[in-house]
Design a protein around this motif. Sequence first.
Motif, PDB file in Angstrom:
ATOM      1  N   ALA A   1      40.015  57.887  28.233  1.00  0.00           N
ATOM      2  CA  ALA A   1      39.634  56.855  28.763  1.00  0.00           C
ATOM      3  C   ALA A   1      40.284  56.497  30.031  1.00  0.00           C
ATOM      4  CB  ALA A   1      40.128  55.648  27.932  1.00  0.00           C
ATOM      5  N   VAL A   2      39.537  55.839  30.967  1.00  0.00           N
ATOM      6  CA  VAL A   2      40.141  55.157  32.456  1.00  0.00           C
ATOM      7  C   VAL A   2      39.663  53.669  32.134  1.00  0.00           C
ATOM      8  CG1 VAL A   2      39.919  55.370  34.694  1.00  0.00           C
ATOM      9  CG2 VAL A   2      39.576  57.487  33.468  1.00  0.00           C
ATOM     10  N   ASP A   3      40.821  53.037  32.339  1.00  0.00           N
ATOM     11  CA  ASP A   3      40.889  51.671  32.162  1.00  0.00           C
ATOM     12  C   ASP A   3      40.807  50.597  33.321  1.00  0.00           C
ATOM     13  OD1 ASP A   3      41.248  52.195  29.046  1.00  0.00           O
ATOM     14  OD2 ASP A   3      43.017  53.061  30.199  1.00  0.00           O
ATOM     15  N   PHE A   4      39.832  49.782  33.398  1.00  0.00           N
ATOM     16  CA  PHE A   4      39.716  48.980  34.362  1.00  0.00           C
ATOM     17  C   PHE A   4      40.004  47.501  34.027  1.00  0.00           C
ATOM     18  CE2 PHE A   4      37.231  52.808  35.041  1.00  0.00           C
ATOM     19  CZ  PHE A   4      37.428  53.128  36.520  1.00  0.00           C
ATOM     20  N   TRP A   5      40.392  46.481  35.000  1.00  0.00           N
ATOM     21  CA  TRP A   5      40.401  45.200  34.835  1.00  0.00           C
ATOM     22  C   TRP A   5      39.597  44.490  35.814  1.00  0.00           C
ATOM     23  CZ3 TRP A   5      41.723  41.497  31.604  1.00  0.00           C
ATOM     24  CH2 TRP A   5      42.251  40.442  31.715  1.00  0.00           C
ATOM     25  N   LEU A   6      38.527  43.807  35.366  1.00  0.00           N
ATOM     26  CA  LEU A   6      37.689  42.903  36.407  1.00  0.00           C
ATOM     27  C   LEU A   6      38.225  41.504  36.394  1.00  0.00           C
ATOM     28  CD1 LEU A   6      34.254  44.573  35.519  1.00  0.00           C
ATOM     29  CD2 LEU A   6      36.185  45.435  36.738  1.00  0.00           C
ATOM     30  N   THR A   7      38.168  40.787  37.622  1.00  0.00           N
ATOM     31  CA  THR A   7      38.465  39.392  37.732  1.00  0.00           C
ATOM     32  C   THR A   7      37.442  38.809  38.440  1.00  0.00           C
ATOM     33  OG1 THR A   7      40.838  39.890  37.598  1.00  0.00           O
ATOM     34  CG2 THR A   7      40.478  37.922  38.474  1.00  0.00           C
ATOM     35  N   THR A   8      36.886  37.858  37.900  1.00  0.00           N
ATOM     36  CA  THR A   8      36.183  36.825  38.685  1.00  0.00           C
ATOM     37  C   THR A   8      36.616  35.539  38.509  1.00  0.00           C
ATOM     38  OG1 THR A   8      34.119  38.417  38.026  1.00  0.00           O
ATOM     39  CG2 THR A   8      33.755  35.710  38.530  1.00  0.00           C
ATOM     40  N   GLU A   9      36.412  34.874  39.697  1.00  0.00           N
ATOM     41  CA  GLU A   9      37.033  33.494  39.916  1.00  0.00           C
ATOM     42  C   GLU A   9      36.519  32.435  38.776  1.00  0.00           C
ATOM     43  OE1 GLU A   9      37.263  32.031  43.929  1.00  0.00           O
ATOM     44  OE2 GLU A   9      38.182  29.968  43.311  1.00  0.00           O
ATOM     45  N   ASP A  10      37.247  31.499  38.063  1.00  0.00           N
ATOM     46  CA  ASP A  10      36.660  30.463  37.482  1.00  0.00           C
ATOM     47  C   ASP A  10      37.050  29.333  38.356  1.00  0.00           C
ATOM     48  OD1 ASP A  10      39.218  30.231  36.763  1.00  0.00           O
ATOM     49  OD2 ASP A  10      38.987  29.864  34.700  1.00  0.00           O
ATOM     50  N   LEU A  11      36.110  28.126  38.023  1.00  0.00           N
ATOM     51  CA  LEU A  11      36.208  27.046  38.962  1.00  0.00           C
ATOM     52  C   LEU A  11      37.066  25.835  38.355  1.00  0.00           C
ATOM     53  CD1 LEU A  11      32.574  27.018  39.938  1.00  0.00           C
ATOM     54  CD2 LEU A  11      34.483  27.828  41.304  1.00  0.00           C
ATOM     55  N   PRO A  12      37.658  25.152  39.242  1.00  0.00           N
ATOM     56  CA  PRO A  12      38.635  23.984  38.514  1.00  0.00           C
ATOM     57  C   PRO A  12      37.874  22.865  38.107  1.00  0.00           C
ATOM     58  CG  PRO A  12      38.649  24.032  41.060  1.00  0.00           C
ATOM     59  CD  PRO A  12      37.692  25.223  40.684  1.00  0.00           C
ATOM     60  N   LYS A  13      37.172  22.956  36.856  1.00  0.00           N
ATOM     61  CA  LYS A  13      36.362  21.750  36.644  1.00  0.00           C
ATOM     62  C   LYS A  13      37.300  20.866  36.013  1.00  0.00           C
ATOM     63  CE  LYS A  13      32.679  24.667  34.670  1.00  0.00           C
ATOM     64  NZ  LYS A  13      31.786  24.918  33.514  1.00  0.00           N
ATOM     65  N   PRO A  14      37.178  19.307  36.361  1.00  0.00           N
ATOM     66  CA  PRO A  14      37.935  18.271  35.697  1.00  0.00           C
ATOM     67  C   PRO A  14      38.009  18.169  34.153  1.00  0.00           C
ATOM     68  CG  PRO A  14      36.372  17.592  37.433  1.00  0.00           C
ATOM     69  CD  PRO A  14      36.213  18.756  37.094  1.00  0.00           C
ATOM     70  N   GLY A  15      36.723  18.693  33.558  1.00  0.00           N
ATOM     71  CA  GLY A  15      36.794  18.452  32.072  1.00  0.00           C
ATOM     72  C   GLY A  15      37.837  19.701  31.307  1.00  0.00           C
ATOM     73  N   ASN A  16      37.883  20.861  32.308  1.00  0.00           N
ATOM     74  CA  ASN A  16      38.645  21.987  31.504  1.00  0.00           C
ATOM     75  C   ASN A  16      40.182  21.474  31.583  1.00  0.00           C
ATOM     76  OD1 ASN A  16      36.363  23.393  31.296  1.00  0.00           O
ATOM     77  ND2 ASN A  16      36.850  24.803  32.915  1.00  0.00           N
ATOM     78  N   ARG A  17      40.734  20.937  30.637  1.00  0.00           N
ATOM     79  CA  ARG A  17      42.121  20.140  30.850  1.00  0.00           C
ATOM     80  C   ARG A  17      42.987  20.273  29.590  1.00  0.00           C
ATOM     81  NH1 ARG A  17      40.473  13.805  30.070  1.00  0.00           N
ATOM     82  NH2 ARG A  17      42.733  13.573  30.631  1.00  0.00           N
TER      83      ARG A  17
ATOM     84  N   LEU B   1      32.015  38.247  43.731  1.00  0.00           N
ATOM     85  CA  LEU B   1      31.812  38.705  42.328  1.00  0.00           C
ATOM     86  C   LEU B   1      33.492  38.854  41.990  1.00  0.00           C
ATOM     87  CD1 LEU B   1      29.066  41.376  42.479  1.00  0.00           C
ATOM     88  CD2 LEU B   1      29.047  38.724  41.867  1.00  0.00           C
ATOM     89  N   GLY B   2      34.192  39.388  42.756  1.00  0.00           N
ATOM     90  CA  GLY B   2      35.901  39.469  42.502  1.00  0.00           C
ATOM     91  C   GLY B   2      36.417  40.900  42.640  1.00  0.00           C
ATOM     92  N   ASN B   3      37.495  41.087  41.980  1.00  0.00           N
ATOM     93  CA  ASN B   3      38.191  42.194  42.262  1.00  0.00           C
ATOM     94  C   ASN B   3      38.432  43.115  41.026  1.00  0.00           C
ATOM     95  OD1 ASN B   3      41.429  42.803  40.787  1.00  0.00           O
ATOM     96  ND2 ASN B   3      41.355  43.250  43.234  1.00  0.00           N
ATOM     97  N   ILE B   4      38.340  44.514  41.348  1.00  0.00           N
ATOM     98  CA  ILE B   4      38.319  45.555  40.245  1.00  0.00           C
ATOM     99  C   ILE B   4      39.563  46.241  40.624  1.00  0.00           C
ATOM    100  CG2 ILE B   4      37.648  47.668  39.650  1.00  0.00           C
ATOM    101  CD1 ILE B   4      34.650  46.712  40.412  1.00  0.00           C
ATOM    102  N   GLN B   5      40.473  46.298  39.528  1.00  0.00           N
ATOM    103  CA  GLN B   5      41.810  47.086  39.554  1.00  0.00           C
ATOM    104  C   GLN B   5      41.897  47.769  38.358  1.00  0.00           C
ATOM    105  OE1 GLN B   5      45.226  44.237  38.502  1.00  0.00           O
ATOM    106  NE2 GLN B   5      43.844  43.053  39.858  1.00  0.00           N
ATOM    107  N   MET B   6      42.964  48.403  37.961  1.00  0.00           N
ATOM    108  CA  MET B   6      43.433  49.355  37.065  1.00  0.00           C
ATOM    109  C   MET B   6      44.055  48.657  36.043  1.00  0.00           C
ATOM    110  SD  MET B   6      41.621  51.844  38.332  1.00  0.00           S
ATOM    111  CE  MET B   6      41.956  53.100  36.898  1.00  0.00           C
ATOM    112  N   LEU B   7      43.861  48.868  34.799  1.00  0.00           N
ATOM    113  CA  LEU B   7      44.809  48.233  33.737  1.00  0.00           C
ATOM    114  C   LEU B   7      45.944  49.450  33.197  1.00  0.00           C
ATOM    115  CD1 LEU B   7      42.710  46.757  30.754  1.00  0.00           C
ATOM    116  CD2 LEU B   7      44.641  45.792  32.156  1.00  0.00           C
ATOM    117  N   GLY B   8      46.825  48.994  32.813  1.00  0.00           N
ATOM    118  CA  GLY B   8      47.825  49.821  32.167  1.00  0.00           C
ATOM    119  C   GLY B   8      47.088  50.834  31.247  1.00  0.00           C
ATOM    120  N   LYS B   9      47.540  52.096  31.006  1.00  0.00           N
ATOM    121  CA  LYS B   9      46.729  53.199  30.256  1.00  0.00           C
ATOM    122  C   LYS B   9      46.539  52.574  28.874  1.00  0.00           C
ATOM    123  CE  LYS B   9      44.707  57.184  29.660  1.00  0.00           C
ATOM    124  NZ  LYS B   9      44.025  56.401  28.666  1.00  0.00           N
ATOM    125  N   SER B  10      45.322  52.807  28.176  1.00  0.00           N
ATOM    126  CA  SER B  10      45.104  52.535  26.983  1.00  0.00           C
ATOM    127  C   SER B  10      45.432  53.378  26.197  1.00  0.00           C
ATOM    128  CB  SER B  10      43.518  52.229  26.601  1.00  0.00           C
ATOM    129  OG  SER B  10      42.746  53.353  27.153  1.00  0.00           O
TER     130      SER B  10
END
Length: 546
Positions: free
Chosen positions: A379-395, A342-351
């Motif tokens: 507010a407590v601010d989070f940043w979620l990152t999920t991997e995206d895939l290297p699709k040949p058509g994304n160019r 699913l990916g990584n959870i980290q904090m963002l700079g304070k909103s």
Amino acid sequence: MSDDFDVIIIGTGAGGGTLAHTLAPTGKRILLLERGTFLTKELDNWQAGPVFVDGRYISPDTWYNGDGTPFQPQVHYFVGGATKMYGAALYRLRPEDFGELKHVDGVSPAWPVSYEDFEPWYTKAEWLYQVHGAHGEDPSEGAWSRQYPWPAVSHAPRIQQISDALAQAGYHPFHAPCGILLDEADRPASTCIRCAWCDGYPCMVHAKSDAEVIAVRPLLGLPNVTLMLNAEVVRLETDPSGRRVTGVVVDRGGDGKEEVYRGDIVVLAAGAANTAKILLRSASDAHPAGLANGSDQVGRNYMFHNSKAVSGFGEEDNDTVYQKTLGVNDFYLAGGDRPWPLGNIQMLGKSNAGAMKGEEPHLTKLVPHWSLDEAAKHAVDFWLTTEDLPKPGNRVTLDRDGQIHLNYEHSNESEAADLYGELRKILNHVGLAKHHVLHKSFYMSMNIPLAACAHQAGTCRFGADPATSVLDVNCKAHEVDNLYVADTSFFPSIGAVNPGLTAIANGIRVGEHIANRLGASSGFSAVPPAQRTPPGTPVSPVTRPS
Ligand SMILES: Cc1cc2nc3c(=O)[nH]c(=O)nc-3n(C[C@H](O)[C@H](O)[C@H](O)COP(=O)(O)OP(=O)(O)OC[C@H]3O[C@@H](n4cnc5c(N)ncnc54)[C@H](O)[C@@H]3O)c2cc1C
């Protein structure tokens, strides 16, 4: 000035700036070509209005999406490149990211090197960029040969509270790796004031470990290094065989007048989209589809992460100023009842109210500043990152005028949604979902997701097979003997952590390779003998020019 150099490096960001820093001690004649200038230290650096609403530090470039709609990309042309604005969360990829990983929408391909191969350069990168952290806390991380040079940045009380609550609930929170020039044990000696403006803002006091401060400024004044500003590289010329770059064509000032520089070795590090642009614009009889593009891979496989910024609002005030100290990787990989990573959870700079206005102009237009301020206080601010895939058509492709067109389709949306679901559970544990939760699916992009190209990567991937990759394992172009690429273009997959440290580590790796090729030892050591101290012991910060 002579127009002949041993090495010409195009771009001074994480990849190019670091590579220059690595090569400089060889004494070889180095020319650094930077499209932008130094970013001015000014009060606006830390004002949400100029930074987020007016986009003061964003290039006026126009790019076009797949159907030809124009947009303004969030790119930053300065000495230091995107690192001038980055949050300096300097993560290693996980060992599994270097192998093949199955995702809901396809396969994230393996790298041609393993995590163990890459590890020595991660360590050098962490020491050069003065990263604060605590190896050993995050169960998902790979083996490390040296502890971070600085202890982890301590949590503010509210973040410590959240970390404790998470640990009690069975999660594995850890201190996030932060690239800031801070000495908590000896505050007067440090310049970092742990402000709220590390993420998305330039650092007005030069206390963020960005590529300008750490890598490029220390080279100014060296007799063998020339830094040329306002020098946009427009194309590369080769000899008739196409095997050697013979000229780097520069437009200084956009008036169409071109100058040509020559180097025995040329390194492209203009950022993933612009590096592809330069190669595609350098088509010739020997390289009709673009320089080094016999594989038709230049510009393809563009990735930039599937990300969400999430703010949870609790009853308690959150008076944290520097918020980026916490991470959670419990969902990084598949396992248990999770079929996919699913990916990584980290904090963002304070909103704050200004940033909310800048990022959500439509939603916040009628909301008074004081009421946004009040919301931001909780507010407590989070940043979620999920991997995206290297699709040949994304160019990246170019139109007849040489302008960038970016065709992109998201991947792994359901993984990103599941990660958000996991964060909602976390928020429940820490009393942050009682009122409401706001989320948006992109980063500093003024509501145009494609414009959020902060984590752009993948357009010239490295690999062993010239038929399916642009670069070899040393990041030299398969088809050109003296051309290297040293920005995030080389990523065959992007993992689910921020790409900066990997770009920096690779800049050192490729720099050392080029030094060897030139018959010189780079003499570069991010860990000088005097600093070989026990794990966790602070060392003197690098010299910081004013
Ligand atoms: C707001 C923001 C937050 C981020 N936060 C993080 C974070 O917390 N952690 C993390 O790891 N990463 C983060 N990143 C991403 C990180 O900054 C990038 O991954 C990294 O800087 C990419 O390095 P690079 O060498 O590929 O490109 P860059 O660092 O962008 O360098 C490219 C350089 O090339 C120059 N250039 C471009 N075109 C030309 C040309 N034609 N001729 C000459 N020069 C040219 C540019 O001006 C620039 O100096 C963030 C980025 C942004 C924008």
